[in-house]
Design a protein around this motif. Structure first.
Motif, PDB file in Angstrom:
ATOM      1  N   SER A 137      11.021  14.159   8.437  1.00  0.00           N
ATOM      2  CA  SER A 137      11.752  13.875   9.667  1.00  0.00           C
ATOM      3  C   SER A 137      12.022  12.391   9.855  1.00  0.00           C
ATOM      4  CB  SER A 137      10.975  14.420  10.863  1.00  0.00           C
ATOM      5  OG  SER A 137       9.676  13.842  10.897  1.00  0.00           O
ATOM      6  N   CYS A 138      11.331  11.554   9.108  1.00  0.00           N
ATOM      7  CA  CYS A 138      11.583  10.113   9.146  1.00  0.00           C
ATOM      8  C   CYS A 138      12.558   9.747   8.028  1.00  0.00           C
ATOM      9  CB  CYS A 138      10.282   9.329   8.976  1.00  0.00           C
ATOM     10  SG  CYS A 138       9.081   9.596  10.306  1.00  0.00           S
ATOM     11  N   THR A 139      13.024   8.516   8.064  1.00  0.00           N
ATOM     12  CA  THR A 139      13.923   8.040   7.019  1.00  0.00           C
ATOM     13  C   THR A 139      13.142   7.817   5.727  1.00  0.00           C
ATOM     14  OG1 THR A 139      15.288   6.951   8.688  1.00  0.00           O
ATOM     15  CG2 THR A 139      15.585   6.239   6.409  1.00  0.00           C
ATOM     16  N   ASP A 140      13.722   8.235   4.604  1.00  0.00           N
ATOM     17  CA  ASP A 140      13.077   7.996   3.313  1.00  0.00           C
ATOM     18  C   ASP A 140      12.858   6.505   3.112  1.00  0.00           C
ATOM     19  OD1 ASP A 140      13.410  10.672   3.019  1.00  0.00           O
ATOM     20  OD2 ASP A 140      14.926  10.551   1.435  1.00  0.00           O
ATOM     21  N   ASP A 141      11.818   6.172   2.363  1.00  0.00           N
ATOM     22  CA  ASP A 141      11.559   4.770   2.037  1.00  0.00           C
ATOM     23  C   ASP A 141      11.493   4.627   0.523  1.00  0.00           C
ATOM     24  OD1 ASP A 141      11.099   2.076   2.705  1.00  0.00           O
ATOM     25  OD2 ASP A 141       8.946   2.314   2.343  1.00  0.00           O
ATOM     26  N   SER A 142      12.035   3.526   0.023  1.00  0.00           N
ATOM     27  CA  SER A 142      12.106   3.319  -1.424  1.00  0.00           C
ATOM     28  C   SER A 142      11.667   1.913  -1.787  1.00  0.00           C
ATOM     29  CB  SER A 142      13.533   3.547  -1.942  1.00  0.00           C
ATOM     30  OG  SER A 142      13.952   4.865  -1.709  1.00  0.00           O
ATOM     31  N   ALA A 143      11.160   1.796  -2.986  1.00  0.00           N
ATOM     32  CA  ALA A 143      10.860   0.501  -3.594  1.00  0.00           C
ATOM     33  C   ALA A 143      11.217   0.613  -5.071  1.00  0.00           C
ATOM     34  CB  ALA A 143       9.388   0.132  -3.418  1.00  0.00           C
ATOM     35  N   ILE A 144      11.480  -0.520  -5.702  1.00  0.00           N
ATOM     36  CA  ILE A 144      11.899  -0.499  -7.098  1.00  0.00           C
ATOM     37  C   ILE A 144      10.911  -1.265  -7.968  1.00  0.00           C
ATOM     38  CG2 ILE A 144      14.323  -0.266  -6.493  1.00  0.00           C
ATOM     39  CD1 ILE A 144      14.698  -3.211  -7.226  1.00  0.00           C
ATOM     40  N   VAL A 145      10.872  -0.831  -9.201  1.00  0.00           N
ATOM     41  CA  VAL A 145      10.133  -1.567 -10.238  1.00  0.00           C
ATOM     42  C   VAL A 145      11.118  -1.891 -11.344  1.00  0.00           C
ATOM     43  CG1 VAL A 145       8.323  -1.464 -11.982  1.00  0.00           C
ATOM     44  CG2 VAL A 145       7.916  -0.495  -9.717  1.00  0.00           C
ATOM     45  N   GLU A 146      11.265  -3.175 -11.605  1.00  0.00           N
ATOM     46  CA  GLU A 146      12.120  -3.624 -12.696  1.00  0.00           C
ATOM     47  C   GLU A 146      11.277  -3.671 -13.960  1.00  0.00           C
ATOM     48  OE1 GLU A 146      15.700  -4.691 -14.371  1.00  0.00           O
ATOM     49  OE2 GLU A 146      15.359  -4.267 -12.241  1.00  0.00           O
ATOM     50  N   VAL A 147      11.643  -2.842 -14.925  1.00  0.00           N
ATOM     51  CA  VAL A 147      10.871  -2.737 -16.162  1.00  0.00           C
ATOM     52  C   VAL A 147      11.596  -3.500 -17.266  1.00  0.00           C
ATOM     53  CG1 VAL A 147       9.865  -1.203 -17.863  1.00  0.00           C
ATOM     54  CG2 VAL A 147       9.959  -0.507 -15.468  1.00  0.00           C
ATOM     55  N   ILE A 148      10.890  -4.437 -17.838  1.00  0.00           N
ATOM     56  CA  ILE A 148      11.426  -5.225 -18.952  1.00  0.00           C
ATOM     57  C   ILE A 148      10.614  -4.880 -20.192  1.00  0.00           C
ATOM     58  CG2 ILE A 148      11.863  -7.549 -19.837  1.00  0.00           C
ATOM     59  CD1 ILE A 148      11.817  -8.469 -16.856  1.00  0.00           C
ATOM     60  N   VAL A 149      11.297  -4.441 -21.215  1.00  0.00           N
ATOM     61  CA  VAL A 149      10.624  -4.085 -22.468  1.00  0.00           C
ATOM     62  C   VAL A 149      10.979  -5.134 -23.508  1.00  0.00           C
ATOM     63  CG1 VAL A 149      10.380  -2.377 -24.292  1.00  0.00           C
ATOM     64  CG2 VAL A 149      10.650  -1.630 -21.919  1.00  0.00           C
ATOM     65  N   THR A 201       0.855  -1.194   0.000  1.00  0.00           N
ATOM     66  CA  THR A 201       0.000   0.000   0.000  1.00  0.00           C
ATOM     67  C   THR A 201       0.888   1.240   0.000  1.00  0.00           C
ATOM     68  OG1 THR A 201      -0.100  -0.090   2.418  1.00  0.00           O
ATOM     69  CG2 THR A 201      -1.887  -1.154   1.191  1.00  0.00           C
ATOM     70  N   PRO A 202       1.521   1.538  -1.126  1.00  0.00           N
ATOM     71  CA  PRO A 202       2.461   2.657  -1.163  1.00  0.00           C
ATOM     72  C   PRO A 202       1.757   4.001  -0.985  1.00  0.00           C
ATOM     73  CG  PRO A 202       2.047   1.848  -3.379  1.00  0.00           C
ATOM     74  CD  PRO A 202       1.380   0.883  -2.440  1.00  0.00           C
ATOM     75  N   ASP A 203       2.494   4.944  -0.350  1.00  0.00           N
ATOM     76  CA  ASP A 203       2.008   6.314  -0.248  1.00  0.00           C
ATOM     77  C   ASP A 203       2.169   7.005  -1.596  1.00  0.00           C
ATOM     78  OD1 ASP A 203       1.613   5.859   2.448  1.00  0.00           O
ATOM     79  OD2 ASP A 203       3.591   6.668   3.011  1.00  0.00           O
ATOM     80  N   SER A 204       1.227   7.852  -1.919  1.00  0.00           N
ATOM     81  CA  SER A 204       1.340   8.641  -3.146  1.00  0.00           C
ATOM     82  C   SER A 204       2.241   9.849  -2.891  1.00  0.00           C
ATOM     83  CB  SER A 204      -0.032   9.103  -3.619  1.00  0.00           C
ATOM     84  OG  SER A 204      -0.637   9.927  -2.628  1.00  0.00           O
ATOM     85  N   GLY A 205       2.595  10.535  -3.976  1.00  0.00           N
ATOM     86  CA  GLY A 205       3.368  11.764  -3.857  1.00  0.00           C
ATOM     87  C   GLY A 205       4.859  11.588  -3.845  1.00  0.00           C
ATOM     88  N   GLY A 206       5.336  10.364  -4.111  1.00  0.00           N
ATOM     89  CA  GLY A 206       6.780  10.136  -4.146  1.00  0.00           C
ATOM     90  C   GLY A 206       7.390  10.567  -5.472  1.00  0.00           C
ATOM     91  N   SER A 207       8.669  10.304  -5.597  1.00  0.00           N
ATOM     92  CA  SER A 207       9.390  10.661  -6.820  1.00  0.00           C
ATOM     93  C   SER A 207      10.052   9.421  -7.395  1.00  0.00           C
ATOM     94  CB  SER A 207      10.446  11.735  -6.532  1.00  0.00           C
ATOM     95  OG  SER A 207      11.391  11.262  -5.597  1.00  0.00           O
ATOM     96  N   THR A 220      15.861  -0.447 -14.007  1.00  0.00           N
ATOM     97  CA  THR A 220      15.359  -0.363 -12.645  1.00  0.00           C
ATOM     98  C   THR A 220      14.973   1.076 -12.326  1.00  0.00           C
ATOM     99  OG1 THR A 220      16.760  -2.214 -11.950  1.00  0.00           O
ATOM    100  CG2 THR A 220      15.916  -0.750 -10.223  1.00  0.00           C
ATOM    101  N   TYR A 221      13.727   1.256 -11.885  1.00  0.00           N
ATOM    102  CA  TYR A 221      13.212   2.570 -11.507  1.00  0.00           C
ATOM    103  C   TYR A 221      12.883   2.551 -10.013  1.00  0.00           C
ATOM    104  CZ  TYR A 221      13.060   3.834 -16.398  1.00  0.00           C
ATOM    105  OH  TYR A 221      13.410   4.118 -17.697  1.00  0.00           O
ATOM    106  N   THR A 222      13.375   3.557  -9.314  1.00  0.00           N
ATOM    107  CA  THR A 222      13.230   3.617  -7.860  1.00  0.00           C
ATOM    108  C   THR A 222      12.189   4.651  -7.478  1.00  0.00           C
ATOM    109  OG1 THR A 222      15.555   2.981  -7.576  1.00  0.00           O
ATOM    110  CG2 THR A 222      14.443   3.979  -5.687  1.00  0.00           C
ATOM    111  N   TYR A 223      11.227   4.216  -6.651  1.00  0.00           N
ATOM    112  CA  TYR A 223      10.178   5.098  -6.138  1.00  0.00           C
ATOM    113  C   TYR A 223      10.535   5.449  -4.702  1.00  0.00           C
ATOM    114  CZ  TYR A 223       5.532   6.753  -4.739  1.00  0.00           C
ATOM    115  OH  TYR A 223       4.483   7.500  -4.285  1.00  0.00           O
ATOM    116  N   THR A 224      10.663   6.757  -4.405  1.00  0.00           N
ATOM    117  CA  THR A 224      11.107   7.191  -3.086  1.00  0.00           C
ATOM    118  C   THR A 224      10.077   8.142  -2.481  1.00  0.00           C
ATOM    119  OG1 THR A 224      13.424   7.008  -3.738  1.00  0.00           O
ATOM    120  CG2 THR A 224      12.940   8.347  -1.803  1.00  0.00           C
ATOM    121  N   ILE A 225       9.722   7.841  -1.232  1.00  0.00           N
ATOM    122  CA  ILE A 225       8.864   8.724  -0.446  1.00  0.00           C
ATOM    123  C   ILE A 225       9.759   9.502   0.511  1.00  0.00           C
ATOM    124  CG2 ILE A 225       7.020   8.859   1.260  1.00  0.00           C
ATOM    125  CD1 ILE A 225       5.951   8.122  -1.397  1.00  0.00           C
TER     126      ILE A 225
END
Length: 927
Positions: free
Chosen positions: A679-691, A643-649, A670-675
């Protein structure tokens, strides 16, 4: 053989280069006459690099043939030349010295020099008086190491191109005395003019001057620094100056003037540094509202440091210069016929001298109230004169009564209240507290219940907080935010800083009467010998602030989050779970918390802290996305698990600027989504895109196959670059892709390739099975009787063939060489077709030697390829003695004469053919 051929080609290329790229030796090249030009073109017309200066003089009229020059390591100078065009320099890219076109009066246009990117010296187009109409091109010019000057092109120059790629000028920029030029635009990539400031040099000046018809200047929008002066002067028709939107620094003087039609100049809002002064003289401006980021004028060259605004007949108000606080030189505002307001100078505190003169409708000096220091040793510090409507000089009162003035004060020739220094001083705050008792007679100038004598404490101008107001005329002498009357221990019922409540009733000495407290010894609670009202003893709660704390970040002392410089000893509300100022984000809620310090008689002071408890960010879980390269774009956010938070980069960024991945434009990986955790530590997840690429079955094609040509793999006949692994339909007799023309019929066959992500794709192959047919239209070109006998088979057809001499080894070339004499067969077959050819030919030749030693090799000498030809052959020795006669029936010679062996030597022969042709030659007998 190939090595010798390559060496030969290399030598040929060197010879070609020497012939066609020959250049003159290093040094000056002087083309003063047309014959000089023609001689140079004849000798060096293809020369690309000139290692020295190139001068073109008066009697040179046509240089159109000088087209090859790319670089001039020295200077290019056209001085007093008679040329009519310089477009021949269209290949010129670099000039190591000066680029100069001076007094070349036959030129009507300078254009076509569009590849020139660098001039290391000066760029000068000067003195081309009446005929030069336009300067255009120079589209690639990026750098001028010296001066950039377009000047004295008096009555002809109408247009200058925009020089939109010019970034750097090392010397000055000068556009002057181009009297019919109406517009100067562009130069929008120029960042800096000059390199290093020098008082002795004009290098670093930007000067646009004495262009009589110039109406508009528009450009210079990347310019950040002018190393010396910015001067726009004497352009009599100039009405508008636009641009300079990023100018930050002028190291010496900004001077604008000499055009009474000038109605608009830039705001110069990014301008911070003016090293020596501003001069705005004789313009048509009605207002000055810019320069609002300039704080000091003259900080680099304070010997001048002036701000002069004079002789601007339409100027009505000066509202700019909002942050100007210091002039190293003087403020001079004179002879501005319509000026009514100086309100822009409210931040000005210090100047070397002030001169306000001959402004006939100026009514007051409002805007100069905060000037507190004017000091000039041995000169006139203040000069106010000839302002015939000036009736209010009260803005000088703070300076005259509380400020520092070094130098003489000259105030005259203004209406009565501003008629002299004495009259101005008489009008300057004669009764500070407005209680009816003049300051000289008032024992309590500010009615705070503390006598002036106590507040002065032995120092008539005592100013405890150094705010420019002495303590006896300051309600808060120590600047701590608490009125003196309260800190002294007295009462201020209406909280206005005076003793008691209004109205303030005083006696003849200016002391408040009717109040129970006051005029006793003020408080000194800490008994340190300094009255509390003159010593800051007030606790400071700090400044309002806001902060964010991570929910798992641990307890935080809220005191550390306040702004300013808070002092300890205060209390927090509402109460925290800890009972202290320690905030625990696991139990204390977000909200507004107030810190309050008690200040005794001065009450209490508070600061608020808006605190937000932030939850840990959730970027979701890693995901994988497989797309086809021709699929629609997809938002990678939908691929994340959890359940990722919206508004990341997303990183790296995608062409959409969002998280939408477009397989036609973005790269797989590999594309990294970062919230941002704040004041908290950033959190990231990745999406591996295969074309995945769509299956490629190749391209539709067609082919002809001979019925007896053998089986063919249809895959090899497809167009494009098909992928393997596809299937054919209809099925072939082989059950595979091998087509047997003896059993499989002509028709259309479909090849289909599929993959799981991108589906399937197909292409078609049209097969035409053909019968074999002979090739009849051809020519054989045979070269015999040479050291390299050849044959070439030329078939009259646009089809493709391959060729052989043994019907086994085939080649694409239709020529065969190094053939010995004799009879041959030549074969040809059509590629992807059924054409066939078999033909015989004969190579006529003779052996160049023979060895009659009975070893079975070369024991006799005879002609080759002439068994069917009627001929008579005579053999002679080196002395011309006849030795042997041969013919097509008696065709060889064993090297004897009258049954005796002849010695090893060279022998000659002569052949007579029946058609009358004679052939001759010689060979060697070797023993």
């Amino acid at each position: 053989m190939h090595i010798r051929e390559n060496i030969f080609l290399f030598l040929v290329c060197i010879a070609y280069f020497n012939v066609f790229s020959q250049c003159p030796p290093p040094g000056e090249i002087l083309l003063y006459s047309q014959s000089d030009v023609e001689t140079f073109i004849q000798n060096y017309g293809s020369c690309e690099v000139i290692n020295g200066d190139l001068w073109i003089g008066r009697d040179a009229t046509d240089i159109s043939g000088l087209t090859a020059i790319r670089r001039i390591e020295g200077s290019l100078r056209l001085n007093y030349s008679g040329v009519t065009s310089v477009s021949n320099f269209g290949s010129l890219e670099f000039v190591g010295g000066d680029f100069e076109i001076d007094q070349s009066h036959s030129l009507t246009s300078i254009e076509g020099i569009n590849k020139l990117h660098t001039v290391n010296g000066d760029f000068l187009i000067t003195g081309n008086y009446n005929n030069l109409k336009e300067i255009k091109g120079f589209d690639s010019l990026e750098s001028v190491g010296g001066n950039f000057q377009i000047s004295e092109n008096y009555n002809g120059l109408e247009a200058i191109s925009e020089f939109e790629n010019l970034e750097n000028i090392g010397g000055w920029f000068l556009v002057r005395a181009n009297n019919v030029l109406e517009e100067l635009v562009g130069f929008n990539e120029l960042v800096k003019i000059g390199t290093q400031f020098s008082i002795e040099s004009f290098k670093g000046n930007l000067s646009i001057e004495s262009n009589r018809s110039l109406i508009e200047i528009n450009g210079f929008n990347s310019l950040k620094e002018v190393v010396r002066n910015l001067e726009i002067q004497g352009n009599g028709s100039l009405s508008k100056i636009v641009g300079f939107s990023n100018l930050e620094r002028i190291n010496r003087i900004l001077s604008i003037g000499g055009s009474l039609s000038l109605e608009e100049i830039p705001m110069f809002e990014t301008l911070i540094t003016i090293g020596s002064g501003i001069d705005i003289v004789r313009t048509g401006l009605s207002g000055l509202d810019g320069f609002n980021n300039v704080q000091v004028i003259g900080d680099l060259s304070p010997s001048w440091g002036n701000l002069h605004i004079r002789e601007n007949p339409l100027l009505t108000e000066i509202t700019g210069f909002g942050n100007l606080n210091k002039l190293e030189g003087g403020l001079g505002i004179t002879q501005n016929d319509s000026l009514i307001s100086l309100i822009g100078f409210t931040s000005l505190i210090e100047a070397r001298h002030i001169g306000i003169g001959a402004n006939p409708v100026l009514p007051n000096l409002n805007g100069l109230e905060n000037i507190i220091k004017v000091e000039i040793v041995g000169g006139t510090a203040i000069s106010i004169g000839g302002n015939h409507s000036l009736v209010d000089c009260s803005a000088l009162c703070n300076l005259l009564t509380n400020g520092s003035i070094v130098g003489s004060v000259f105030i005259s020739d203004n209406p009565s209240k501003c008629g002299s220094e004495l009259k101005v001083r008489e009008e300057c705050i004669p009764d500070f507290d407005n209680d009816g008792v003049l300051n000289d007679d008032d024992l309590d100038d500010d009615n705070d219940g503390i006598t002036d004598l106590v507040e002065q404490n032995g120092l008539p101008d005592r100013d405890s907080d150094e705010d420019g107001f002495p303590d006896h005329r300051d309600f808060d002498s120590d600047g701590d935010g608490c009125f003196d009357v309260i800190e002294a221990g007295f009462l201020d019922g209406d909280d206005n800083g005076t003793l008691g409540s209004a109205p303030d009733t005083v006696d003849v000495n200016g002391l408040i009467i009717g109040e129970p407290l006051g005029y006793t010894l003020p408080n000194d609670i800490n008994i340190n010998g300094v009255f509390d009202f003159q010593e800051d003893n007030i606790l400071d709660p700090g400044e309002d602030s806001q902060a964010s704390i991570c929910v798992n970040g641990g307890a935080v002392d809220l005191f550390t989050l306040l702004g300013g410089n808070p002092e300890i000893g205060g209390v927090w509300s509402p109460l925290l779970a800890s009972g202290t100022g320690n905030f625990d984000p696991m139990v204390d809620p977000s909200g507004t918390y107030t810190y309050t310090v008690a200040n005794g008689v001065c009450g209490s002071s508070s600061a608020t802290l808006v605190l937000t408890v932030e939850q840990e960010p959730d970027a979701g879980e890693d995901g994988v996305l497989a797309l086809c390269s021709n699929d629609f774009a997809m938002d990678l956010f939908t691929v994340l698990g959890g359940t990722p938070d919206s508004g990341g980069s997303w990183s790296p960024p995608m062409t959409s600027g969002t998280g939408v991945f477009d397989p036609t434009m973005d790269s797989p990986g590999t594309y990294t989504y970062t919230i941002d955790g704040a004041s908290c530590t950033d959190d990231s997840a990745i999406v591996e895109v295969i074309v995945n690429q769509p299956p490629n079955p190749g391209e539709d094609s067609q082919a002809s196959i001979c019925v007896n040509g053998g089986a063919v793999d249809l895959f090899t006949l497809l167009g494009g670059n098909p992928e393997v692994g596809g299937v054919w339909s209809p099925l072939l007799a082989s059950g595979t892709g091998n087509f047997d023309p003896m059993v499989d019929p002509s028709g259309t066959y479909t090849y289909t390739v599929a993959n799981g992500v991108c589906g399937s794709n197909s292409t078609t192959l049209r097969i035409d099975v053909q019968e074999v047919f002979p090739i009849t239209e051809f020519n054989l070109d045979i070269t015999s009787w040479s050291g390299n006998n050849t044959v070439q088979l030329v078939i009259d057809s646009d089809r493709t063939y391959e060729y052989s001499l043994n019907n086994i080894d085939y080649q694409r070339s239709n020529s065969f060489d190094n053939l010995v004499g004799g009879m041959y067969f030549i074969y040809a077959r059509e590629i992807n077709g059924c054409g066939r050819l078999e033909e015989t030919f004969t190579i006529v030749d003779y052996p160049r030697f023979f060895t009659p030693n009975n070893d079975g090799f070369n024991d006799v000498w005879e002609l080759m390829g002439m068994k069917e030809t009627v001929y008579t052959l005579e053999i002679f020795d080196r002395y011309g003695r006849f030795l042997k006669q041969l013919n097509n029936r008696d065709s060889y010679w064993d090297g004897t004469y009258r049954n005796k062996l002849l010695p090893a030597s060279d022998y000659w022969f002569r052949i007579s053919l029946e058609n009358g042709e004679i052939l001759t030659g010689h060979f060697s007998l070797i023993r």
